[in-house]
Design a protein around this motif. Structure first.
Motif, PDB file in Angstrom:
ATOM      1  N   PRO B 401      11.438  35.042 -22.292  1.00 32.10           N
ATOM      2  CA  PRO B 401      11.885  34.548 -23.597  1.00 32.10           C
ATOM      3  C   PRO B 401      11.084  35.125 -24.753  1.00 32.10           C
ATOM      4  CG  PRO B 401      11.490  32.743 -22.041  1.00 32.10           C
ATOM      5  CD  PRO B 401      10.894  33.970 -21.450  1.00 32.10           C
ATOM      6  N   GLU B 402       9.891  35.678 -24.487  1.00 33.49           N
ATOM      7  CA  GLU B 402       9.036  36.190 -25.556  1.00 33.49           C
ATOM      8  C   GLU B 402       9.200  37.690 -25.782  1.00 33.49           C
ATOM      9  OE1 GLU B 402       5.106  35.238 -24.306  1.00 33.49           O
ATOM     10  OE2 GLU B 402       5.622  33.145 -23.915  1.00 33.49           O
ATOM     11  N   LEU B 403      10.109  38.331 -25.054  1.00 36.54           N
ATOM     12  CA  LEU B 403      10.272  39.774 -25.199  1.00 36.54           C
ATOM     13  C   LEU B 403      10.702  40.133 -26.615  1.00 36.54           C
ATOM     14  CD1 LEU B 403      12.193  40.675 -21.898  1.00 36.54           C
ATOM     15  CD2 LEU B 403       9.790  41.079 -22.392  1.00 36.54           C
ATOM     16  N   THR B 404      10.215  41.280 -27.105  1.00 29.99           N
ATOM     17  CA  THR B 404      10.735  41.812 -28.364  1.00 29.99           C
ATOM     18  C   THR B 404      12.149  42.336 -28.109  1.00 29.99           C
ATOM     19  OG1 THR B 404       9.946  44.032 -27.870  1.00 29.99           O
ATOM     20  CG2 THR B 404       8.425  42.582 -29.033  1.00 29.99           C
ATOM     21  N   ALA B 405      12.865  42.685 -29.200  1.00 26.69           N
ATOM     22  CA  ALA B 405      14.212  43.240 -29.028  1.00 26.69           C
ATOM     23  C   ALA B 405      14.142  44.503 -28.169  1.00 26.69           C
ATOM     24  CB  ALA B 405      14.831  43.555 -30.394  1.00 26.69           C
ATOM     25  N   ALA B 406      13.130  45.365 -28.416  1.00 23.18           N
ATOM     26  CA  ALA B 406      12.980  46.579 -27.611  1.00 23.18           C
ATOM     27  C   ALA B 406      12.756  46.220 -26.138  1.00 23.18           C
ATOM     28  CB  ALA B 406      11.815  47.418 -28.126  1.00 23.18           C
ATOM     29  N   GLY B 407      11.925  45.210 -25.905  1.00 25.12           N
ATOM     30  CA  GLY B 407      11.657  44.777 -24.538  1.00 25.12           C
ATOM     31  C   GLY B 407      12.918  44.256 -23.865  1.00 25.12           C
ATOM     32  N   LYS B 408      13.722  43.455 -24.617  1.00 27.11           N
ATOM     33  CA  LYS B 408      14.973  42.937 -24.041  1.00 27.11           C
ATOM     34  C   LYS B 408      15.902  44.082 -23.652  1.00 27.11           C
ATOM     35  CE  LYS B 408      14.990  38.459 -26.382  1.00 27.11           C
ATOM     36  NZ  LYS B 408      15.451  37.712 -27.560  1.00 27.11           N
ATOM     37  N   VAL B 409      16.024  45.081 -24.537  1.00 27.49           N
ATOM     38  CA  VAL B 409      16.910  46.201 -24.241  1.00 27.49           C
ATOM     39  C   VAL B 409      16.417  46.962 -23.011  1.00 27.49           C
ATOM     40  CG1 VAL B 409      17.750  48.420 -25.106  1.00 27.49           C
ATOM     41  CG2 VAL B 409      17.716  46.424 -26.616  1.00 27.49           C
ATOM     42  N   LEU B 410      15.097  47.178 -22.930  1.00 26.68           N
ATOM     43  CA  LEU B 410      14.542  47.895 -21.769  1.00 26.68           C
ATOM     44  C   LEU B 410      14.810  47.134 -20.473  1.00 26.68           C
ATOM     45  CD1 LEU B 410      11.071  49.347 -22.851  1.00 26.68           C
ATOM     46  CD2 LEU B 410      12.995  50.591 -21.860  1.00 26.68           C
ATOM     47  N   ILE B 411      14.566  45.826 -20.486  1.00 28.20           N
ATOM     48  CA  ILE B 411      14.753  45.027 -19.270  1.00 28.20           C
ATOM     49  C   ILE B 411      16.238  44.964 -18.913  1.00 28.20           C
ATOM     50  CG2 ILE B 411      14.545  42.696 -18.319  1.00 28.20           C
ATOM     51  CD1 ILE B 411      11.930  44.184 -18.338  1.00 28.20           C
ATOM     52  N   LEU B 412      17.086  44.827 -19.936  1.00 28.49           N
ATOM     53  CA  LEU B 412      18.544  44.819 -19.722  1.00 28.49           C
ATOM     54  C   LEU B 412      18.982  46.120 -19.039  1.00 28.49           C
ATOM     55  CD1 LEU B 412      20.969  43.827 -22.610  1.00 28.49           C
ATOM     56  CD2 LEU B 412      21.417  45.822 -21.215  1.00 28.49           C
ATOM     57  N   LEU B 413      18.507  47.254 -19.550  1.00 32.46           N
ATOM     58  CA  LEU B 413      18.894  48.535 -18.950  1.00 32.46           C
ATOM     59  C   LEU B 413      18.323  48.674 -17.537  1.00 32.46           C
ATOM     60  CD1 LEU B 413      18.455  50.916 -22.024  1.00 32.46           C
ATOM     61  CD2 LEU B 413      20.594  50.128 -20.970  1.00 32.46           C
ATOM     62  N   THR B 414      17.124  48.119 -17.309  1.00 32.43           N
ATOM     63  CA  THR B 414      16.516  48.199 -15.979  1.00 32.43           C
ATOM     64  C   THR B 414      17.314  47.380 -14.975  1.00 32.43           C
ATOM     65  OG1 THR B 414      14.377  48.414 -17.065  1.00 32.43           O
ATOM     66  CG2 THR B 414      14.365  47.955 -14.704  1.00 32.43           C
ATOM     67  N   MET B 415      17.802  46.194 -15.407  1.00 30.82           N
ATOM     68  CA  MET B 415      18.647  45.385 -14.518  1.00 30.82           C
ATOM     69  C   MET B 415      19.889  46.174 -14.128  1.00 30.82           C
ATOM     70  SD  MET B 415      18.453  41.427 -15.893  1.00 30.82           S
ATOM     71  CE  MET B 415      18.881  41.630 -17.608  1.00 30.82           C
ATOM     72  N   TYR B 416      20.505  46.810 -15.135  1.00 31.74           N
ATOM     73  CA  TYR B 416      21.733  47.574 -14.883  1.00 31.74           C
ATOM     74  C   TYR B 416      21.453  48.756 -13.955  1.00 31.74           C
ATOM     75  CZ  TYR B 416      25.992  50.214 -15.954  1.00 31.74           C
ATOM     76  OH  TYR B 416      27.170  50.905 -15.863  1.00 31.74           O
TER      77      TYR B 416
END
Ligand SMILES: [K+]
Ligand SMILES: [K+]
Lengths: 449, 449
Positions: B401-416
């Motif tokens: 929940p504390e990820l920055t927007a950049a962190g969210k995008v990185l984790i989202l792409l990693t999940m994919y």
């Protein structure tokens, strides 16, 4: 007369190293080896001797402040014996391996070194010793003159320090004799002369003896074609130096506790040095405890890879990394043989690279579990310490002097295993021929991924 | 008439997943999907949809508190579509792979599923859906009855929660609908019924469809011989469950913040559950932030390995691990072919396992470097989060929940990438035949180790 029993080289190696370590530990636990007013327990002396013979450089006590000049010279001797032993033995194994497989490499080395008779062995040791002495004398001279002239050290002190650090650098040992106020090479952060001299010695020692011999031959005979092994080592080493420098610079460029206070040029040299030293020298110019997470991660990876075979470096080795990456490329392309620089790599060599990498990862993980159970440091500092010990690097996030007795024993054994293990495995792989199976089992496929 | 252009299954898969994710993200960013008084940004909605479709379970907001029942049902639908899609597609690839190589496996699967005609594909999807529904209905019934009777939940609530968590568990999704006071399954720590029901669903979903089909056949025909793949999956899974339980118990047995307050029996169940859930379910019974270093390390390793192929689990897979370890054994023994359970493994399968493991490690490291550059969390929590995303696990040390927007995008792409990547690689490896080289290069050896 019955058949002569051939000595098992793996056992000779393992016992020889253990013997030298034990002797060194005994010597370093005698009072004449200590500075007045200091005491060194037997465990600490044994740890120091292991670290020196295995050319690791992890220290539980500051070397300059704790050991007398006599003690420091014992440590230097242990480094030189350990380094020379590793260079000689691993080159010997390289020849044995070459003997079994590549006609060309065998010719190359045997031409220089003669047959593997006892006389040939002596010649090999002398040859390796001469190359080692050449690098160390040049390095010591440069360091002495520079410290004498540019840092106003008395000539005698500059010469002693020059010799000590040249030997320590070429053997990838990482021991230093500076005081704990600014330990290791921290007082030279960003100095281009120190970076290039000590960094050059580290890289040369880490290339491995067969590469140095191949390069020497090229110098004498400009039309000599470098072996695949040499080219692979040089390219991988160069790529890792560039990658490491970029990552360290990215991590530390504006960190006020490390590079922030240096000039841009100084930052470049410090980044280059911190890209060289994890592979597997162990000196540091920047305070380790202040490094950012990114630099810590990059350092762990560089330490795990380490240097090249048949030299004083540890780690899984550059060639292993190159073969793993080449296998990925070949698999993705759907190729069924591994071709690198227009040469086919035998499948057994790839299997050996894979086996080494998996065993290394397994050992690091097992020791880390033990350290977490019996020595209560953070996960990050523990993994760092264990990889450093396994790769005989010698960098630490600062927990070495704080280790419990159990932690010291674990790290000591890891240094020994990291140094002797891969070599004895190499022997085992070298000496045992392919065993034909009595049964030919049917082939069956398994899904992966 | 010209030749019909065959659709590229890798592209169909990647675009299909992206399309479902985008649709889910749009739906979850509409107000009817939110609890009154809550807002969900499009990035958070897209992150949640990605996490659901990729059956990961990392959440930037508490599901029960933030999403309305409609929103929760959308998430459940995304999980089911994603899980079914993965099961079907990966089984299909398994058949394609089998078609090219193993006659026996092809017969086994084709006998159940028919040819790979469009009709055969429909039959495959229906077959997989039927097995999925079977497990989910049994699981949901058990959970409903237990929560209704033993926890005094109203029947309707118990039934809703039973269905949600049974679907989430069998698909290895790890989403839950409990509030953030004691999130995930923390309120059921040490409960044997929950451990065995949810744990059983997770393990079954993680075994993979070909294994379930093989086991089902054995149940109907007691003399049916299980395939090497099935036996390898079962043994590796069992070994990892035992190893994980021992490590988690060693790490947490006397930790007052996690297991310390439970009875010895409860501690065993909690340790077993925390050995199951990293592979790759993502529920937790113990508060993640309180785990010891040893448990964190063990969890990272279990998450990286993950489950078995052709199922809903992520990670490098059990069979990959088994092949890597078997290669080590064969190399140390000096054997030149890989024999496992009296069957020879083709060299290309081993190369594929190696390639997958190296690619996985490389991706995790690259994303971690990015996270350290653009999202300032600790090295430990960052590596944990990235491995969790890549393995589609869903456990977190609390930074999601504390990820920055950049962190969210990185984790989202990693999940994919972690979900779609290995599958598309598998397709590529499956569809492309061995390319004969125009040139036959000479063989040359390289030193490793
Ligand atoms: K070292
Ligand atoms: K999951």
């Amino acid at each position: 007369a019955g058949p002569v029993r051939e000595p098992n080289p793996a056992r000779v190696l393992a016992l020889g190293f253990a013997g030298v370590i034990l002797l060194g530990g005994l010597l370093l636990s005698l009072p004449f080896a200590w500075e007045p007013g200091h005491r060194v327990s037997f465990l600490d002396a044994l740890f120091t001797a292991t670290s020196a013979v295995c050319v690791t450089g992890l220290v539980v006590v500051n070397t300059a402040e704790t050991f007398s000049t006599a003690g420091e010279l014992i440590i230097l001797a242990l480094i030189q014996v350990g380094g020379l032993g590793i260079m000689t033995m691993s080159t010997l194994f390289a020849i044995l391996v070459g003997k079994r497989i590549t006609f060309r490499e065998r010719l190359l080395i045997q031409e220089s070194l003669g047959q593997l008779s006892p006389a040939g062995m002596v010649r090999l040791v002398l040859y390796v010793a001469a190359v080692t002495a050449g690098f160390e004398v040049v390095g010591a001279t440069l360091l002495t003159l520079y410290w004498w002239q540019a840092y106003d050290m008395p000539f005698g002190l500059a010469a002693y320090r020059g010799l000590f650090h040249a030997v320590s650098a070429f053997n990838n040992a990482g021991f230093d004799v500076f005081d704990s106020r600014r330990p290791s090479l921290e007082r030279f952060a960003g100095d281009p002369v120190i970076t290039l001299t000590i960094g050059g010695l580290i890289v040369a020692g880490g290339l491995g003896f067969t590469v140095l011999a191949d390069l020497g031959r090229r110098l004498r005979h400009p039309r000599h074609r470098l072996s695949l092994h040499t080219r692979l080592v040089l390219w991988t080493t160069a790529a890792l130096l560039v990658l490491g420098t970029v990552l360290v610079a990215a991590g530390e460029w504006s960190n006020p506790a490390t590079m922030g206070r240096l000039s841009p040029g100084g930052r470049f040299w410090a980044a280059l040095f911190h890209s060289i030293t994890p592979r597997t020298a162990g000196f540091n110019m920047l305070p380790m405890a202040e490094l950012t997470n990114l630099t810590v991660l990059a350092t762990i990876l560089l330490m795990f890879v380490g240097g090249s075979p048949a030299g004083t470096a540890g780690g899984i080795k550059t060639t292993t990394l190159a073969l793993l990456l080449a296998t990925v490329r070949a698999t993705v392309r759907g190729e069924d043989e591994l071709v690198l620089m227009e040469r086919r790599i035998p499948t057994l060599v790839v299997a050996k690279a894979l086996a080494l990498a998996v065993m290394a990862a397994g050992l690091v993980l097992a020791v880390t579990v033990g350290m977490l159970l019996w020595d209560g440091h953070s996960l990050e500092a523990t993994v760092f310490e264990v990889v450093s010990a396994f790769g005989t690097v010698g960098l630490s996030l600062g927990i070495t002097p704080e280790l419990t007795a159990a932690g010291k024993v674990l790290i000591l054994l890891t240094m020994y295993a990291g140094r002797v293990g891969p070599l004895t495995v190499a022997v085992a792989l070298t000496r045992r021929g392919r065993r034909p199976r009595a049964v030919r089992y049917p082939e069956e496929r398994v899904l992966v991924g």
